[in-house]
Design a protein around this motif. Sequence first.
Motif, short mmCIF file in Angstrom:
data_model
loop_
_atom_site.label_atom_id
_atom_site.label_comp_id
_atom_site.label_asym_id
_atom_site.label_seq_id
_atom_site.Cartn_x
_atom_site.Cartn_y
_atom_site.Cartn_z
N THR A 29 0.83 -1.05 0.00
CA THR A 29 -0.27 -0.23 -0.07
C THR A 29 0.86 1.70 -0.10
OG1 THR A 29 -1.79 -1.19 0.87
CG2 THR A 29 -1.76 0.72 1.48
N LEU A 30 0.70 2.17 -0.61
CA LEU A 30 1.46 3.83 -1.01
C LEU A 30 0.73 4.78 -0.34
CD1 LEU A 30 2.28 3.39 -4.70
CD2 LEU A 30 3.09 2.34 -2.94
N ALA A 31 1.53 5.92 -0.20
CA ALA A 31 1.17 7.00 0.64
C ALA A 31 -0.22 7.51 -0.23
CB ALA A 31 1.98 7.82 0.19
N ASP A 32 -1.06 6.98 -1.19
CA ASP A 32 -1.99 7.56 -1.20
C ASP A 32 -3.27 6.26 -0.91
OD1 ASP A 32 -1.97 5.53 -3.47
OD2 ASP A 32 -1.56 6.06 -4.58
#
Length: 195
Positions: A29-32
Amino acid sequence: PRKLGLAANRTLAAAVAALFTSSSGTGPTLADGNHLFDAGNHSNLGTTALSANEWDAVIQAMFQQTEYHSSKPLGIRPRYCLVPIELEKTALGIFTTTTDPAFSEANRVAIRRDVASVITVPEWTDANDWAACTDPNDLEGICIGYRFGRSPELFIADSPLMGSMFTNDEMRIKVRFVYAVGIGDYRALYKENVS
């Protein structure tokens, strides 16, 4: 020492390969708040088997990725095709053939020949999934940070006058390889999770 160095490099390769296979093949999971590979938000996830036509579709999808906070296309292209060993023959056939398999005429030249290099990933166990990534000089998809350099450090305790070499004729060897692996830009990567 050679085997320890190889093991350190294989550990790093496994950490990079895990970015493509974690979370059932959608990546971390990325920062967005979205997974690395996300068809709706990142436009970099597909479900089609590897073929010359699908490689062309991936080229177009990556080319049309837009700049951050803009609608202008980046114009990037995949440079590497990442495959498990089961797809290596298919991938090599796509990038080394002289005729395009999509056309029936025998003299039709394969225009995508030599546009990508095939990387066979030993850690991938799904025989159908494959991925594409850009040249890191164009856009960095995966970033690796090294603490003590790009090569593993090997330590050998072989002094004949001290330690285990002196007491037991035992040579001690260890390797240290400190690194961090992360995502630079999701637009540099494309994944096909084929069911």
